[in-house]
Design a protein around this motif. Structure first.
Motif, PDB file in Angstrom:
ATOM      1  N   VAL A   1      66.143  26.256 -16.634  1.00  0.00           N
ATOM      2  CA  VAL A   1      66.515  24.959 -17.183  1.00  0.00           C
ATOM      3  C   VAL A   1      65.944  24.815 -18.594  1.00  0.00           C
ATOM      4  O   VAL A   1      64.786  25.146 -18.846  1.00  0.00           O
ATOM      5  CB  VAL A   1      66.016  23.812 -16.291  1.00  0.00           C
ATOM      6  CG1 VAL A   1      66.397  22.457 -16.878  1.00  0.00           C
ATOM      7  CG2 VAL A   1      66.580  23.965 -14.880  1.00  0.00           C
ATOM      8  N   ASP A   2      66.758  24.300 -19.499  1.00  0.00           N
ATOM      9  CA  ASP A   2      66.364  24.161 -20.899  1.00  0.00           C
ATOM     10  C   ASP A   2      65.210  23.168 -21.040  1.00  0.00           C
ATOM     11  O   ASP A   2      65.249  22.082 -20.456  1.00  0.00           O
ATOM     12  CB  ASP A   2      67.558  23.676 -21.721  1.00  0.00           C
ATOM     13  CG  ASP A   2      67.271  23.705 -23.216  1.00  0.00           C
ATOM     14  OD1 ASP A   2      66.581  22.799 -23.708  1.00  0.00           O
ATOM     15  OD2 ASP A   2      67.744  24.644 -23.883  1.00  0.00           O
TER      16      ASP A   2
ATOM     17  N   ALA B   1      65.294  19.683 -10.722  1.00  0.00           N
ATOM     18  CA  ALA B   1      64.603  18.968 -11.794  1.00  0.00           C
ATOM     19  C   ALA B   1      64.880  17.471 -11.712  1.00  0.00           C
ATOM     20  O   ALA B   1      63.972  16.648 -11.889  1.00  0.00           O
ATOM     21  CB  ALA B   1      65.045  19.513 -13.157  1.00  0.00           C
TER      22      ALA B   1
ATOM     23  N   GLY C   1      67.298  24.745 -10.185  1.00  0.00           N
ATOM     24  CA  GLY C   1      67.781  24.322 -11.492  1.00  0.00           C
ATOM     25  C   GLY C   1      67.795  22.834 -11.759  1.00  0.00           C
ATOM     26  O   GLY C   1      66.856  22.101 -11.445  1.00  0.00           O
ATOM     27  N   HIS C   2      68.905  22.391 -12.356  1.00  0.00           N
ATOM     28  CA  HIS C   2      69.033  21.008 -12.789  1.00  0.00           C
ATOM     29  C   HIS C   2      68.935  20.030 -11.617  1.00  0.00           C
ATOM     30  O   HIS C   2      68.355  18.947 -11.747  1.00  0.00           O
ATOM     31  CB  HIS C   2      70.353  20.806 -13.532  1.00  0.00           C
ATOM     32  CG  HIS C   2      70.449  21.575 -14.808  1.00  0.00           C
ATOM     33  ND1 HIS C   2      70.763  22.910 -14.833  1.00  0.00           N
ATOM     34  CD2 HIS C   2      70.254  21.195 -16.099  1.00  0.00           C
ATOM     35  CE1 HIS C   2      70.764  23.330 -16.088  1.00  0.00           C
ATOM     36  NE2 HIS C   2      70.454  22.303 -16.879  1.00  0.00           N
TER      37      HIS C   2
ATOM     38  N   GLN D   1      60.636  23.997 -13.533  1.00  0.00           N
ATOM     39  CA  GLN D   1      62.076  24.283 -13.484  1.00  0.00           C
ATOM     40  C   GLN D   1      62.526  25.271 -14.551  1.00  0.00           C
ATOM     41  O   GLN D   1      63.663  25.737 -14.537  1.00  0.00           O
ATOM     42  CB  GLN D   1      62.882  22.984 -13.570  1.00  0.00           C
ATOM     43  CG  GLN D   1      63.157  22.362 -12.212  1.00  0.00           C
ATOM     44  CD  GLN D   1      61.881  21.928 -11.519  1.00  0.00           C
ATOM     45  OE1 GLN D   1      61.178  21.051 -12.009  1.00  0.00           O
ATOM     46  NE2 GLN D   1      61.571  22.528 -10.378  1.00  0.00           N
ATOM     47  N   ARG D   2      61.637  25.621 -15.454  1.00  0.00           N
ATOM     48  CA  ARG D   2      61.966  26.675 -16.412  1.00  0.00           C
ATOM     49  C   ARG D   2      62.096  28.026 -15.711  1.00  0.00           C
ATOM     50  O   ARG D   2      62.777  28.919 -16.210  1.00  0.00           O
ATOM     51  CB  ARG D   2      60.922  26.732 -17.523  1.00  0.00           C
ATOM     52  CG  ARG D   2      60.978  25.499 -18.437  1.00  0.00           C
ATOM     53  CD  ARG D   2      60.217  25.704 -19.704  1.00  0.00           C
ATOM     54  NE  ARG D   2      60.785  26.798 -20.495  1.00  0.00           N
ATOM     55  CZ  ARG D   2      60.230  27.266 -21.609  1.00  0.00           C
ATOM     56  NH1 ARG D   2      59.093  26.746 -22.052  1.00  0.00           N
ATOM     57  NH2 ARG D   2      60.775  28.261 -22.272  1.00  0.00           N
TER      58      ARG D   2
END
Length: 216
Positions: free
Chosen positions: A114-115, A71, A67-68, A109-110
């Motif tokens: 993750v947005d 990223a 995730g974040h 990371q999508r």
């Protein structure tokens, strides 16, 4: 023809090559570099994650950090990569080709949910390539190639990963175009890697010639 960058004739060109897993990026980059060297250009080939200390962490932690956090780690490597390697070679007048760059940052990371807006903002200040090459292939073609070679990371093990990645790259490409990036889409469904590399080389030569002509 000797290639020269689009904006500053004392600076080398920076080209990124991205696309779905199985599109043949590394092989195409290899052929492209050979072609440019044969044309008399000084070429430096690099990749992301980089070979620097943060890039090594990325490789070590991709399977366990998500995730974040992942990223942010990849973005840190990208900024460090530009500062310590890419810029050094472009300022020396060399053409730099990077196997993966910002487009991949907007995609991988999508898979962790993750947005896309977060990913864009995280990478928005990274140096823009003079040309962002996006390799395009049908999901079925990519899936077959991945099945033949085997997965290289956990993202490629997700069910339907090829279809998702192709879709994410289309969205990333649209975002890059909206933000004014110079983007070259190359269909590599049927072309062998050396022909795909030749298409990219021809575009680089044409763009450099057009820029030189407009500046004279």
């Amino acid at each position: 023809m000797k290639l020269r960058p689009f904006s500053d004739h004392s600076r080398g060109m920076f080209v990124s090559v991205d696309g779905p897993s199985g599109a043949g990026k590394s092989t195409i980059v290899h052929h492209l570099a050979q072609m440019l060297v044969a044309a008399g250009e000084q070429v430096h080939v690099t990749a992301e994650p980089s070979t620097g200390p943060i890039g090594q962490l990325c490789r070590e932690l991709t399977e366990t950090v998500t995730g974040h956090a992942l990223a942010c780690l990849y973005a840190a490597d990208r900024y460090h990569h530009v500062e310590t390697e890419i810029r050094k070679h472009t300022e020396a007048g060399q053409t730099v080709i990077s196997d993966r760059y910002i487009p991949s940052a907007l995609v991988m990371q999508r898979f962790d949910g993750v947005d896309p807006a977060f990913l864009w903002n995280l990478n928005a200040e990274a140096e823009r390539p003079d040309l962002a090459v996006i390799l395009e292939a049908d999901a079925e073609v990519i899936s077959e190639r991945l099945h033949e070679r085997g997965a290289h990371n956990r993202f490629q093990l997700s069910p339907g990963s090829s279809h998702a990645e192709v879709h994410f790259y289309r969205q990333a490409t649209e975002r890059l175009l909206e933000m004014g990036f110079e983007v070259l889409r190359v269909d590599c469904n049927q072309r062998p890697p050396e022909q795909t590399a030749a298409v990219i080389r021809d575009q680089l030569v044409a763009r450099a010639a057009a820029k030189a002509s407009s500046a004279s």
